[in-house]
Motif scaffolding. Structure first.
Motif, PDB file in Angstrom:
ATOM      1  N   ILE A  85      -7.110  -4.808  11.360  1.00 53.89           N
ATOM      2  CA  ILE A  85      -7.565  -4.789   9.966  1.00 53.89           C
ATOM      3  C   ILE A  85      -7.847  -3.374   9.446  1.00 53.89           C
ATOM      4  N   PRO A  86      -8.549  -2.476  10.211  1.00 56.50           N
ATOM      5  CA  PRO A  86      -8.768  -1.126   9.672  1.00 56.50           C
ATOM      6  C   PRO A  86      -7.462  -0.420   9.326  1.00 56.50           C
ATOM      7  N   CYS A  87      -6.443  -0.548  10.178  1.00 61.42           N
ATOM      8  CA  CYS A  87      -5.140   0.066   9.902  1.00 61.42           C
ATOM      9  C   CYS A  87      -4.522  -0.535   8.645  1.00 61.42           C
ATOM     10  N   GLN A  88      -4.567  -1.843   8.529  1.00 62.67           N
ATOM     11  CA  GLN A  88      -3.980  -2.503   7.363  1.00 62.67           C
ATOM     12  C   GLN A  88      -4.699  -2.129   6.080  1.00 62.67           C
ATOM     13  N   MET A  89      -6.031  -2.098   6.125  1.00 60.41           N
ATOM     14  CA  MET A  89      -6.802  -1.774   4.930  1.00 60.41           C
ATOM     15  C   MET A  89      -6.574  -0.336   4.495  1.00 60.41           C
ATOM     16  N   LEU A  90      -6.496   0.592   5.440  1.00 66.26           N
ATOM     17  CA  LEU A  90      -6.251   1.989   5.094  1.00 66.26           C
ATOM     18  C   LEU A  90      -4.864   2.159   4.476  1.00 66.26           C
ATOM     19  N   THR A  91      -3.893   1.413   4.971  1.00 66.25           N
ATOM     20  CA  THR A  91      -2.552   1.457   4.388  1.00 66.25           C
ATOM     21  C   THR A  91      -2.585   0.996   2.935  1.00 66.25           C
ATOM     22  N   VAL A  92      -3.309  -0.097   2.688  1.00 58.45           N
ATOM     23  CA  VAL A  92      -3.417  -0.621   1.323  1.00 58.45           C
ATOM     24  C   VAL A  92      -4.144   0.366   0.419  1.00 58.45           C
ATOM     25  N   VAL A  93      -5.232   0.953   0.921  1.00 55.44           N
ATOM     26  CA  VAL A  93      -5.999   1.912   0.113  1.00 55.44           C
ATOM     27  C   VAL A  93      -5.130   3.095  -0.295  1.00 55.44           C
ATOM     28  N   ILE A  94      -4.373   3.639   0.642  1.00 49.54           N
ATOM     29  CA  ILE A  94      -3.514   4.789   0.334  1.00 49.54           C
ATOM     30  C   ILE A  94      -2.463   4.425  -0.704  1.00 49.54           C
ATOM     31  N   GLU A  95      -1.913   3.219  -0.592  1.00 54.18           N
ATOM     32  CA  GLU A  95      -0.849   2.802  -1.504  1.00 54.18           C
ATOM     33  C   GLU A  95      -1.364   2.444  -2.894  1.00 54.18           C
ATOM     34  N   THR A  96      -2.613   2.015  -2.999  1.00 54.58           N
ATOM     35  CA  THR A  96      -3.111   1.477  -4.277  1.00 54.58           C
ATOM     36  C   THR A  96      -4.265   2.269  -4.882  1.00 54.58           C
ATOM     37  N   LEU A  97      -4.682   3.361  -4.275  1.00 55.34           N
ATOM     38  CA  LEU A  97      -5.880   4.073  -4.749  1.00 55.34           C
ATOM     39  C   LEU A  97      -5.732   4.504  -6.200  1.00 55.34           C
ATOM     40  N   GLN A  98      -4.615   5.132  -6.552  1.00 52.84           N
ATOM     41  CA  GLN A  98      -4.420   5.605  -7.924  1.00 52.84           C
ATOM     42  C   GLN A  98      -4.382   4.437  -8.905  1.00 52.84           C
ATOM     43  N   SER A  99      -3.641   3.374  -8.561  1.00 53.84           N
ATOM     44  CA  SER A  99      -3.543   2.230  -9.475  1.00 53.84           C
ATOM     45  C   SER A  99      -4.879   1.510  -9.624  1.00 53.84           C
ATOM     46  N   THR A 100      -5.707   1.537  -8.565  1.00 51.88           N
ATOM     47  CA  THR A 100      -7.035   0.912  -8.650  1.00 51.88           C
ATOM     48  C   THR A 100      -7.912   1.637  -9.657  1.00 51.88           C
ATOM     49  N   PHE A 101      -7.924   2.971  -9.585  1.00 50.01           N
ATOM     50  CA  PHE A 101      -8.682   3.742 -10.575  1.00 50.01           C
ATOM     51  C   PHE A 101      -8.141   3.508 -11.985  1.00 50.01           C
ATOM     52  N   ASP A 102      -6.823   3.469 -12.126  1.00 48.11           N
ATOM     53  CA  ASP A 102      -6.221   3.231 -13.447  1.00 48.11           C
ATOM     54  C   ASP A 102      -6.635   1.863 -13.984  1.00 48.11           C
ATOM     55  N   ASN A 103      -6.670   0.873 -13.100  1.00 49.41           N
ATOM     56  CA  ASN A 103      -7.067  -0.473 -13.498  1.00 49.41           C
ATOM     57  C   ASN A 103      -8.506  -0.492 -14.004  1.00 49.41           C
ATOM     58  N   LEU A 104      -9.425   0.125 -13.260  1.00 53.18           N
ATOM     59  CA  LEU A 104     -10.834   0.140 -13.659  1.00 53.18           C
ATOM     60  C   LEU A 104     -11.036   0.913 -14.960  1.00 53.18           C
ATOM     61  N   ALA A 105     -10.256   1.958 -15.145  1.00 51.07           N
ATOM     62  CA  ALA A 105     -10.402   2.783 -16.348  1.00 51.07           C
ATOM     63  C   ALA A 105      -9.969   2.046 -17.614  1.00 51.07           C
ATOM     64  N   GLU A 106      -9.225   0.948 -17.458  1.00 52.63           N
ATOM     65  CA  GLU A 106      -8.749   0.176 -18.612  1.00 52.63           C
ATOM     66  C   GLU A 106      -9.736  -0.904 -19.031  1.00 52.63           C
ATOM     67  N   ALA A 107     -10.869  -1.023 -18.349  1.00 52.60           N
ATOM     68  CA  ALA A 107     -11.851  -2.058 -18.687  1.00 52.60           C
ATOM     69  C   ALA A 107     -12.330  -1.894 -20.125  1.00 52.60           C
ATOM     70  N   GLU A 108     -12.474  -3.028 -20.817  1.00 54.29           N
ATOM     71  CA  GLU A 108     -12.872  -3.002 -22.221  1.00 54.29           C
ATOM     72  C   GLU A 108     -14.383  -3.023 -22.412  1.00 54.29           C
ATOM     73  N   ASP A 109     -15.103  -3.618 -21.475  1.00 60.43           N
ATOM     74  CA  ASP A 109     -16.553  -3.681 -21.569  1.00 60.43           C
ATOM     75  C   ASP A 109     -17.113  -3.893 -20.163  1.00 60.43           C
ATOM     76  N   MET A 110     -18.432  -3.984 -20.041  1.00 58.13           N
ATOM     77  CA  MET A 110     -19.054  -4.072 -18.725  1.00 58.13           C
ATOM     78  C   MET A 110     -18.676  -5.374 -18.024  1.00 58.13           C
ATOM     79  N   GLN A 111     -18.627  -6.479 -18.758  1.00 60.73           N
ATOM     80  CA  GLN A 111     -18.242  -7.744 -18.153  1.00 60.73           C
ATOM     81  C   GLN A 111     -16.818  -7.660 -17.592  1.00 60.73           C
ATOM     82  N   ASP A 112     -15.929  -7.042 -18.334  1.00 56.88           N
ATOM     83  CA  ASP A 112     -14.548  -6.867 -17.884  1.00 56.88           C
ATOM     84  C   ASP A 112     -14.490  -5.968 -16.656  1.00 56.88           C
TER      85      ASP A 112
END
Length: 378
Positions: A85-112
């Motif tokens: 699991i640590p290897c798999q999770m680190l692989t996912v984090v490296i592949e999705t880190l930028q898109s994760t930040f982009d996703n959070l930055a698009e939130a419209e309000d606190m609930q979102d």
């Protein structure tokens, strides 16, 4: 802690001035450029290399960053279903880190924003924390007592490394293990929503909705609102504005800043009581009070383990001379003062215990008429 998150939202709502813009003031904090992550990816790749390496017999000590040979041996003792699991999770984090930040930055309000965190965190607790959390925690704690990986020596002098090792070898890790196991058990307890973490996220989403409504009401009262407008606003159950009912009292009776730990706790306890103990708003409050959270707050063994770990850390810092490893230079350079303050925080006599619980579980201390029912009872 759920209550501390809600108190943080209340604090943000009560101190934000007019002109608040969620997209720039909060969501904007997650807007990260690729260049901002250039130094992060190499570190993640080194950590990934350690956890994804299947064979270490041909490596040298220089080939390892966060795991030494002992770490690899302990990792092999983790049950097979959890070992990768640590290897798999680190692989996912490296592949999705930028898109994760982009996703959070698009939130419209606190609930979102909270909802987006819930979507991101879902695989983490469904595939990692609940099925394998205790096994991975055991791995980390077993590794800690004799930890000596290369990462400890980066930008550190020998004394810092020695102090860190002495703390890891002598602190009460078994109590930390018990605390961690009980926290994981409560987080993963089955509920109508799925598991307790799902209930906590739903409560956090509703708290985000209250935050958003609070900001809308504040914006609508432009200029200097009249006394009647403020009274109506503070009587609403769909905002956090009722906290203003006690702000003046706290300022007068305790002062906004205090050197006394108990006084500080009392201040936060008054805020928590005002938010969570309101007879008129019991139905709204129940939505941020899942039954699994109530059950966790009743777990005496969990709190006893946390206290035992904290006291072992205090006694260790007091006697091994490593008090400055915690970087308290901004407080004072006087060791006796540091230890006195730390003892004040960690002694936990009955009065301090109650004061802490009134902050993290205020619903327990509500008067009978204002005590809310918990939500999503299984």
């Amino acid at each position: 802690m759920l209550v501390l998150l809600i108190l943080a939202l209340v604090g943000a709502a009560s101190t934000t001035e007019s002109g608040f813009d969620f997209k720039s003031d909060i969501a904007g904090a997650f807007r990260v450029q690729p260049s901002d992550l250039e130094e992060v990816y190499p570190i993640l790749e080194m950590i990934k290399a350690d956890f994804c390496r299947e064979e270490v017999s041909e490596t040298t000590i220089l080939d390892h960053f966060i795991l030494d040979r002992q770490g690899h041996r302990l990792l092999q003792k983790v049950p097979e279903k959890c070992r990768a699991i640590p290897c798999q999770m680190l692989t996912v984090v490296i592949e999705t880190l930028q898109s994760t930040f982009d996703n959070l930055a698009e939130a419209e309000d606190m609930q979102d924003l909270v909802g987006r965190f819930h979507t991101i965190a879902g695989p983490l607790y469904n595939q990692v924390i609940c099925p394998c959390g205790k096994d991975l925690l055991n791995f980390v704690i077993d590794l800690a007592a004799n930890y000596d990986a290369n990462v400890m020596y980066i930008d550190s002098d020998k004394r810092d490394v020695l102090c860190a090792k002495r703390i890891l070898r002598n602190v009460d890790l078994e109590s930390l293990r018990v605390f961690g196991h009980r926290v994981i058990a409560h987080l993963c307890a089955k509920t109508a929503q799925g598991v307790c973490i799902d209930d906590l996220f739903e409560s956090a989403k509703y708290s985000g909705k209250l935050f958003d409504k609070t900001m809308d009401v504040v914006e609508s009262m432009s200029g200097e609102p009249s006394e009647s407008e403020m009274r109506r606003a503070m009587a609403r159950c769909d905002t956090f504005l009722r906290v203003y009912n006690v702000t003046a009292v706290i300022g007068e009776d305790y002062g906004y800043y205090s050197d006394s730990f108990e006084d500080e706790l009392e201040v936060y306890g008054v805020y928590a009581n005002t938010i969570f103990c309101n007879q008129k708003c019991k139905r709204s409050i129940s939505r941020v009070y899942p039954c699994c959270f109530r059950n966790a707050m009743r777990d005496e063994k969990m709190f006893e383990a946390a206290e035992a770990f904290g006291l072992s850390l205090y006694r260790l810092i007091e006697h091994v001379g490593c008090y400055d490893i915690l970087d308290w230079s901004d407080m004072t350079s006087n060791k006796e003062y540091i230890l006195e303050k730390f003892e004040e925080y960690m002694k936990l006599d009955p009065n301090v215990r109650d004061a802490i619980m009134k902050v993290i579980h205020p619903m327990k201390y509500c008067d009978a008429g204002s005590k809310p029912r918990c939500a999503n009872k299984v």
